[in-house]
Design a protein around this motif. Structure first.
Motif, mmCIF file in Angstrom:
data_model
loop_
_atom_site.group_PDB
_atom_site.id
_atom_site.type_symbol
_atom_site.label_atom_id
_atom_site.label_comp_id
_atom_site.label_asym_id
_atom_site.label_seq_id
_atom_site.Cartn_x
_atom_site.Cartn_y
_atom_site.Cartn_z
ATOM 1 N N HIS A 112 33.906 -33.071 13.549
ATOM 2 C CA HIS A 112 33.643 -33.048 12.290
ATOM 3 C C HIS A 112 33.498 -34.919 11.889
ATOM 4 N N LEU A 167 36.589 -28.791 5.693
ATOM 5 C CA LEU A 167 36.816 -27.364 6.235
ATOM 6 C C LEU A 167 37.065 -26.382 5.988
ATOM 7 N N VAL A 197 37.847 -38.059 -1.449
ATOM 8 C CA VAL A 197 38.357 -38.053 -0.406
ATOM 9 C C VAL A 197 38.743 -36.462 -0.106
ATOM 10 N N ASP A 198 39.039 -35.870 -1.775
ATOM 11 C CA ASP A 198 39.329 -34.602 -1.865
ATOM 12 C C ASP A 198 38.487 -33.735 -1.634
ATOM 13 N N ARG A 239 46.398 -40.316 4.115
ATOM 14 C CA ARG A 239 46.056 -38.800 3.554
ATOM 15 C C ARG A 239 44.969 -38.150 3.991
ATOM 16 N N LEU A 240 43.671 -38.531 4.444
ATOM 17 C CA LEU A 240 42.677 -38.350 4.938
ATOM 18 C C LEU A 240 42.912 -37.948 6.378
ATOM 19 N N TRP A 241 43.275 -38.847 7.024
ATOM 20 C CA TRP A 241 43.290 -38.787 8.523
ATOM 21 C C TRP A 241 44.460 -37.469 8.902
ATOM 22 N N GLN A 247 44.934 -34.789 7.793
ATOM 23 C CA GLN A 247 44.148 -33.652 7.127
ATOM 24 C C GLN A 247 43.472 -33.004 8.239
ATOM 25 N N LEU A 248 42.159 -34.738 8.751
ATOM 26 C CA LEU A 248 41.989 -34.103 9.466
ATOM 27 C C LEU A 248 42.729 -33.995 11.164
ATOM 28 N N VAL A 274 37.067 -33.583 1.922
ATOM 29 C CA VAL A 274 38.117 -32.924 3.047
ATOM 30 C C VAL A 274 37.932 -31.498 3.360
#
Length: 430
Positions: A34, A225, A217-218, A270-272, A274-275, A221
């Motif tokens: 990704h 996912l 961003v949501d 927050r993005l990173w 979750q990644l 993500v």
């Protein structure tokens, strides 16, 4: 000449082409499963003390930045940079220095008038001549290649990845072209809402900018996912205009800019987060930097100089910092003489012929494509500081009278406009 030598090294050393080579179909399938590219309209090279404090959340994005930085292209404008990102070639090859272009198709004959010169507005639902209001394809620009010149890399072949684009400019012909109809089977789109102009500079406006970016961003993500669960690879592109929009209206130093950047940085973190559990890469960069132009730095061309011009592609928010000037036939030397007689022009701008600029490599290392040349006019007025050429209407609005106020701008060769951040987070990044 000394000033020219001072500014030219900013062009085309470690430049956007590094990123272009990274994100094309030759390399994209070699990246982790990704890949997410976050592209701000603008991020200043270093936050000045008056903009971001060392303890602010927004400063974290700079702490994560690697030592190497990127240089934007010239002109340091959104269309020039995004078209380079989309095509992998320099502005001298893609011919998209700005959102407003003067061009002409065909040759006219006595008694057989053609459409004549057109003023193309590129960022529009359809590329349109703002003089006549007609779409470009009705005025001799029969296909997109005649407008955009170079092909977008998304049109050069199919990717095995699922592509996701979230952009502030969805719905424009320019954005549709960068995303390419070739990818429809694996392409998903989303829009980023824009902050209302009357809220810029208020807590409401800053909060809205952060909220809308957070929603994008949501969406990224959720897309990542979804494809992770299906065992598929993905490429996500997120493009926001919020920092640029605030800085154009308020200048770089306004506290609201700091609030916007802090909000965006919190969502990047927050993005990173979750990644990090996935085989993913995150790249954060920008298209250009920014400077603040005060009212006394807004420069008007006098009537006798405007009389030498057919078209002055100038404007306070960027065009006036790299201004392409289309001079009436036979009056170039007259215009140059008038220019150098005025200290406010001679001391704050480089006035180059387009040929001089090309020889200096400003539009890229390769020879200029012939069809691009007419869009650049005869002369370029390149700002060497914050002074910017403005139209009479802009001068009336922003320079004179009770409503006079600073504006944000970009497009020239100064370090503040050319240096852009390059934040790369990989599976090995802590």
């Amino acid at each position: 000449s000394n000033l020219l030598l001072l500014y030219l090294p900013l062009c085309y050393s470690l430049k956007m082409m590094t990123l272009i080579r990274f994100y094309n179909f030759v390399y994209i399938d070699r990246l982790p499963t990704h890949s997410v590219l976050i592209f701000f309209f603008l991020m200043i090279r270093r936050p000045p003390r008056s903009t971001l404090s060392s303890s602010s959340a927004a400063s974290d994005v700079y702490k994560r930045q690697k030592k190497d930085k990127l240089l934007s292209v010239f002109p340091s404008t959104t269309p020039a940079a995004l078209t380079t990102l989309a095509t992998g070639v320099s502005p001298g090859q893609h011919g998209m220095p700005g959102w407003d272009l003067r061009d002409q198709k065909g040759c006219e004959f006595p008694g057989e008038p053609g459409p004549g010169p057109v003023q193309l507005r590129v960022l529009h639902s359809r590329v349109t001549d703002f003089r006549s209001g007609q779409p470009a394809d009705k005025l001799g620009f029969g296909n997109e290649q005649e407008v955009f010149v170079a092909p977008a890399w998304t049109s050069t072949g199919a990717s095995s990845r699922h592509l996701f684009y979230a952009s502030a400019y969805q719905g424009s012909q320019f954005t549709d072209w960068t995303q390419s109809s070739e990818q429809q089977s694996t392409l998903e789109l989303a829009s980023i809402m824009e902050t209302a102009s009357d809220t810029l500079g208020t807590p409401e406006g800053s909060d809205a900018a952060s909220q809308y970016f957070g929603q994008a961003v949501d969406a990224v993500v959720a897309n990542v996912l979804q494809h992770e669960a299906a065992g598929e690879s993905s490429y996500s592109y997120l493009y926001t205009a919020h920092p640029d929009k605030h800085m154009h209206a308020l200048g770089v130093e306004d506290p609201a800019v700091s609030q916007v950047m802090a909000g965006l940085d919190s969502h990047l973190d927050r993005l990173w987060t979750q990644l990090t559990t996935l085989d993913a890469t995150l790249c954060v960069t920008a298209d250009h930097g920014h400077v603040t132009v005060s009212p006394d730095e807004m420069v008007e061309l006098p009537a006798e100089m405007l009389d030498c011009l057919e078209y002055a592609n100038i404007g306070v928010h960027g065009k006036g910092r790299h201004a392409p000037l289309h001079v009436r036939a036979g009056r170039v030397k007259e215009f140059q003489t008038l220019w150098h007689e005025r200290p406010i022009l001679a001391n704050n701008f480089l006035l180059l012929t387009v040929e001089q600029a090309e020889q200096a490599g400003l539009f890229g290392p390769d020879p200029m494509v012939p069809v691009v040349r007419p869009r650049l006019g005869d002369l370029l007025a390149i700002s060497i500081n914050n002074h910017t050429l403005v139209s009479p209407k802009e001068a009336e609005r922003w320079r004179h009278g009770p409503r006079a106020k600073c504006q944000g701008a970009h497009g020239s060769l100064t370090p503040a406009e050319m240096w852009i951040p390059y934040v790369l987070c990989t599976p090995e990044t802590p």
